[in-house]
Structure formats: C-alpha cells, structure tokens
Design an enzyme around this catalytic site. Sequence first.
Site, mmCIF file in Angstrom:
data_model
loop_
_atom_site.group_PDB
_atom_site.id
_atom_site.type_symbol
_atom_site.label_atom_id
_atom_site.label_comp_id
_atom_site.label_asym_id
_atom_site.label_seq_id
_atom_site.Cartn_x
_atom_site.Cartn_y
_atom_site.Cartn_z
ATOM 1 N N ASP A 82 90.598 27.182 73.806
ATOM 2 C CA ASP A 82 89.798 27.295 74.885
ATOM 3 C C ASP A 82 90.697 27.653 76.284
ATOM 4 O O ASP A 82 91.426 26.792 76.437
ATOM 5 C CB ASP A 82 88.818 25.956 74.892
ATOM 6 C CG ASP A 82 87.886 26.124 76.065
ATOM 7 O OD1 ASP A 82 87.377 27.133 76.216
ATOM 8 O OD2 ASP A 82 87.287 25.102 76.555
ATOM 9 N N GLU A 134 87.817 37.370 78.712
ATOM 10 C CA GLU A 134 86.777 36.693 79.943
ATOM 11 C C GLU A 134 86.987 37.876 81.081
ATOM 12 O O GLU A 134 87.900 38.251 81.778
ATOM 13 C CB GLU A 134 87.108 35.495 80.458
ATOM 14 C CG GLU A 134 86.263 35.146 81.612
ATOM 15 C CD GLU A 134 86.106 33.734 81.855
ATOM 16 O OE1 GLU A 134 86.275 32.815 81.178
ATOM 17 O OE2 GLU A 134 86.002 33.208 83.073
ATOM 18 N N HIS A 180 81.948 25.224 85.230
ATOM 19 C CA HIS A 180 82.291 24.244 84.392
ATOM 20 C C HIS A 180 82.195 22.759 85.044
ATOM 21 O O HIS A 180 82.079 22.729 86.268
ATOM 22 C CB HIS A 180 83.922 24.200 84.273
ATOM 23 C CG HIS A 180 84.148 25.289 83.591
ATOM 24 N ND1 HIS A 180 84.930 26.358 83.757
ATOM 25 C CD2 HIS A 180 84.086 25.571 81.919
ATOM 26 C CE1 HIS A 180 85.289 27.238 82.805
ATOM 27 N NE2 HIS A 180 84.580 26.836 81.759
ATOM 28 N N GLY A 181 81.983 21.849 84.512
ATOM 29 C CA GLY A 181 81.754 20.320 84.916
ATOM 30 C C GLY A 181 80.376 19.735 84.976
ATOM 31 O O GLY A 181 79.505 20.526 84.565
ATOM 32 N N HIS A 211 80.182 30.170 79.006
ATOM 33 C CA HIS A 211 80.851 28.839 79.292
ATOM 34 C C HIS A 211 80.126 28.195 80.267
ATOM 35 O O HIS A 211 79.229 28.605 81.024
ATOM 36 C CB HIS A 211 82.413 29.318 79.958
ATOM 37 C CG HIS A 211 83.479 29.859 79.080
ATOM 38 N ND1 HIS A 211 84.605 29.082 78.524
ATOM 39 C CD2 HIS A 211 83.369 31.110 78.275
ATOM 40 C CE1 HIS A 211 85.162 29.702 77.742
ATOM 41 N NE2 HIS A 211 84.640 30.714 77.450
ATOM 42 N N GLY A 212 80.732 26.936 80.672
ATOM 43 C CA GLY A 212 80.110 25.979 81.577
ATOM 44 C C GLY A 212 78.643 25.842 81.279
ATOM 45 O O GLY A 212 77.872 25.853 82.099
ATOM 46 N N SER A 214 76.848 23.216 79.473
ATOM 47 C CA SER A 214 76.275 21.730 79.648
ATOM 48 C C SER A 214 75.055 21.790 80.132
ATOM 49 O O SER A 214 74.980 22.117 81.445
ATOM 50 C CB SER A 214 77.477 20.569 79.785
ATOM 51 O OG SER A 214 78.441 20.375 78.909
ATOM 52 N N ASP A 256 81.402 20.833 76.642
ATOM 53 C CA ASP A 256 82.204 19.931 76.744
ATOM 54 C C ASP A 256 81.731 18.777 77.588
ATOM 55 O O ASP A 256 81.766 17.506 77.098
ATOM 56 C CB ASP A 256 83.573 20.447 77.403
ATOM 57 C CG ASP A 256 84.782 19.449 77.433
ATOM 58 O OD1 ASP A 256 84.349 18.372 76.717
ATOM 59 O OD2 ASP A 256 85.682 19.710 77.885
ATOM 60 N N SER A 257 81.331 19.030 78.824
ATOM 61 C CA SER A 257 80.850 17.821 79.859
ATOM 62 C C SER A 257 79.765 17.146 79.251
ATOM 63 O O SER A 257 79.845 15.810 79.431
ATOM 64 C CB SER A 257 80.094 18.722 81.215
ATOM 65 O OG SER A 257 81.475 19.212 81.658
HETATM 66 P P1 13P Z 1 80.855 22.507 80.491
HETATM 67 O O1 13P Z 1 81.737 21.974 81.237
HETATM 68 O O2 13P Z 1 79.661 22.887 81.137
HETATM 69 O O3 13P Z 1 80.562 21.632 79.396
HETATM 70 O O4 13P Z 1 81.562 23.812 79.980
HETATM 71 C C1 13P Z 1 82.535 23.885 78.734
HETATM 72 C C2 13P Z 1 83.233 25.036 78.748
HETATM 73 O O5 13P Z 1 83.209 26.035 79.163
HETATM 74 C C3 13P Z 1 84.498 24.820 77.846
HETATM 75 O O6 13P Z 1 85.229 26.181 77.850
HETATM 76 O O1 G3H Z 2 86.450 24.594 80.345
HETATM 77 C C1 G3H Z 2 87.090 23.585 80.172
HETATM 78 C C2 G3H Z 2 86.916 22.491 79.148
HETATM 79 O O2 G3H Z 2 85.929 21.648 79.543
HETATM 80 C C3 G3H Z 2 88.010 21.691 78.913
HETATM 81 O O3 G3H Z 2 88.394 20.994 79.736
HETATM 82 O O4 G3H Z 2 90.832 21.508 80.260
HETATM 83 O O5 G3H Z 2 89.926 19.276 80.892
HETATM 84 O O6 G3H Z 2 90.400 19.802 78.301
HETATM 85 P P1 G3H Z 2 90.084 20.339 79.828
HETATM 86 ZN ZN ZN Z 3 84.922 27.105 79.701
#
Ligand code: 13P
Ligand code: G3H
Ligand code: ZN
Length: 309
Positions: A82, A134, A180-181, A211-212, A214, A256-257
């Site tokens: 990732d 990307e 993200h987040g 991406h992003g 969540s 991820d979040s």
């Molecule tokens: P979230 O922060 O929305 O979970 O996105 C995760 C992501 O894009 C990892 O590459």
């Molecule tokens: O997009 C990022 C992912 O949530 C990964 O997060 O780089 O803190 O492991 P990280």
């Molecule tokens: Zn991402």
Amino acid sequence: MPLVTSTEMFKKAYEGGYAIGAFNVNNMEIIQGITEAAMEEKAPLILQVSAGARKYANHTYLMKLIEAALEETGLPICVHLDHGDTFELCKSCIDGGFTSVMIDGSHHGFEENMKLTKQVVDYAHDKGVVVEGELGRLAGIEDAVNVSDEDAAFTDPDQVEEFVKTTGVDSLAIAIGTSHGAFKFKGEPKLRFDILEEIQKRLAGFPIVLHGASSVVPEFVETINKYGGDMPGAQGVPEDMLRKAASMAVCKINIDSDLRLAMTAAIREHFAVKPDDFDPRKYLGPARTQIKNLVRHKITNVLGCNGRA
Ligand code: 13P
Ligand code: G3H
Ligand code: ZN
C-alpha cells in the site's frame, strides 16, 4: 492455494458490479479477523501492507502470518504493498513475495509520476507481479506524507488514458473526494461520481481503486468517545456511495481506519468494564472478533463480493 495477483479478481469484479476489499494488516489479530470473515463469506481478498506496517511488524513476520491464513482459509489472497513511494520499496516487496504493489507517484508532477510508475511496472511485470498507480491526490495522512486539503486534487480525466497507456499499470487509484483517516468531510459527504463516470468511459473495462474508503462506523466512534475518546466531527464515506462506486468501475476499495476504530473501540470497552485485566488475550480476542464482524459486514453489505471466491 498459492498467493494470487488481483488480475482475475478485478476482471470478475468489474463484470459482476462488485468490489474486492483491500484491508490493511499490521498484526496477527487483524489478519485473523479479516481472513476468518472472508473464509466464512467465501470472499476473494486483498491484504495490504504499508511501509509503516512493514516497519512495525517486519516483512517476514507479515508474510508468514499471511501464508498461515492462506493455509487455514484456502481463499484466493493477494498481498499488496500500500502506497509504495519509491522504486526500491516496491522492488523489496516484489522480491519478498508480494503479488501486487502500489507505486504512489501522486505527489510528483505528471511526467515524473509516469516515469517512476513505468520503472516499477517494468520490474514487476517481469516477475509476474501487478501494479497499481495513482493519479490525483487524496487529502489526509499516510505514513510519511501529510496532504492538506488545499494540496488535494481530483483526478483529471484528460490524463488517465495517457497515464495507463504509457506506464502499463494494471489498476488506477483516483481522487474523487475521499481522504485517508477518520475525518473525511467537513460538511455533507460528497463524491465526484461525474469524474468516476468520465474515467470509466475513457478507460472502458479498466479497474479503478478507491482509497480513503472507510465509513468511520459511527458506533465505534461513539464507543471510543463514551470511554474517554474525543473525536468530534469524525465522518467517513456513506455506505450507499461505496456500493454505487462498486457497481461502477471501482474494483478495489481500501479500508484501514475502520479496522483501527473497531479494534480500539473493543479494547476501550473491555478496559472500561474490566480495568484490572492484564492478559492480552482478554482484550485482543474481543478486538479480533470486532474486526471479523466488521469485515463480514463490509463484504456482504458494502462490497458485494461474498460467494465470489
Ligand atoms: P481509510 O483511512 O479510509 O481506511 O483508507 C485506507 C487507505 O486508503 C489505505 O490505502
Ligand atoms: O493509506 C494509508 C493506510 O491507512 C496505511 O496507514 O501508513 O499509517 O500504515 P499507515
Ligand atoms: Zn490509501
């Protein structure tokens, strides 16, 4: 079954109007929670590892845990880097057994992004590994990069055909308003489906990555806030928007979040009820179960990839 690339998964997902979940993994409980849910729902799976995850858990430990999950579940699993930001990082993951890498050149200019992406594609394809590129920049925080709202930029549909053709990437991450987040929108959530539609038209049949993605599940945020957290304004992508994206060209949805929130909510709740517990299994066990339930929900109610393995 050995590890697979995402090629076959994306082809079927595109045709079937659903998406594959790409879940970030950092330790054993996260891997177990995700893979147990996917096994029970017979869902194809992408497990993704960031540079930070490799630093935290060690490449070899993560690979061995994923190998164990393969053996236990018999699922088609793709292991993906990732947000790789250099050729060297991508090469190290390819040489170390990953079946897919992302080269995120989105912080470079268009020409530099293409050059770096093509360098990774040439190396990866030679080894049978697929590559995600990307175009466009998401707001939010990843490992080393903090992209402010002002620096974020939607993907320009006029650039996608040249980018895909010149670099030879196998999938493309785009920016249409997600970030993200846990704090994705200041007001009403809004995604630029018009941009996705235009990109889908220009790249007919080509897999797109979100991406992003969540949803920042409100129930987890409430639990965290109830037991001492303070996350006012936390807000994610509404599930109906993700379902719509999955029915279009989006074949990979990154999460991820929500995993982090699920785990943290379970652990906070545990200690609120049993503050004297000091056996890690007592709080990591419920955290793993919460992740499993969350992933099952995503697979069946958001991604639509249940029964597709
Ligand atoms: P979230 O922060 O929305 O979970 O996105 C995760 C992501 O894009 C990892 O590459
Ligand atoms: O997009 C990022 C992912 O949530 C990964 O997060 O780089 O803190 O492991 P990280
Ligand atoms: Zn991402």
